[in-house]
Scaffold this motif. Sequence first.
Motif, PDB file in Angstrom:
ATOM      1  N   SER A 110       0.826  -1.209   0.000  1.00 50.99           N
ATOM      2  CA  SER A 110       0.000   0.000   0.000  1.00 50.99           C
ATOM      3  C   SER A 110       0.861   1.259   0.000  1.00 50.99           C
ATOM      4  N   ILE A 111       1.954   1.214   0.737  1.00 48.87           N
ATOM      5  CA  ILE A 111       2.860   2.365   0.750  1.00 48.87           C
ATOM      6  C   ILE A 111       3.548   2.520  -0.602  1.00 48.87           C
ATOM      7  N   ARG A 113       2.536   1.432  -3.440  1.00 49.60           N
ATOM      8  CA  ARG A 113       1.515   1.707  -4.451  1.00 49.60           C
ATOM      9  C   ARG A 113       1.251   3.206  -4.603  1.00 49.60           C
ATOM     10  N   SER A 114       1.454   3.933  -3.530  1.00 51.59           N
ATOM     11  CA  SER A 114       1.165   5.375  -3.575  1.00 51.59           C
ATOM     12  C   SER A 114       1.985   6.090  -4.652  1.00 51.59           C
ATOM     13  N   ARG A 115       3.099   5.512  -5.026  1.00 52.96           N
ATOM     14  CA  ARG A 115       3.915   6.098  -6.088  1.00 52.96           C
ATOM     15  C   ARG A 115       3.257   5.966  -7.458  1.00 52.96           C
ATOM     16  N   MET A 119      -3.917  10.121  -8.697  1.00 55.32           N
ATOM     17  CA  MET A 119      -4.544  10.943  -7.647  1.00 55.32           C
ATOM     18  C   MET A 119      -5.705  11.722  -8.228  1.00 55.32           C
TER      19      MET A 119
END
Length: 119
Positions: A110-111, A113-115, A119
């Motif tokens: 999840s961390i 994936r934020s890349r 958004m």
Amino acid sequence: MLIAVAGLAVIGIGVYHIVKGVTRKFEEDLQATGGGNVGRAVVVTGVAGYVAKGLALVGVGVLFGWAAIGADPEKATGMDGAIKQMATLPAGTVLLVVVGVGLILYGIYSILRSRYASM
């Protein structure tokens, strides 16, 4: 009856997560910035994480179903109850370690994936 339906719904969601992990469908959710490829760490943590999360949810759904069959709503527990019940199985400790590591990997995924997520 409502508890049985809730159990089936949770099992369905768990199976969905397992399939999404095994087939790597989660990669479709990731849109690499700048057209780059998704890193290997993201894929590995995604597969392991989705499968572990799915197994944990299936466990919770089974406990809901067990409570519905026994007609004892007090037996319906959440994730903590599923984990306690899993520990009583013959290979429960190994299963708990595998699910625990998988859930940690899902958090790492999840961390990472934020890349890649839009958004």
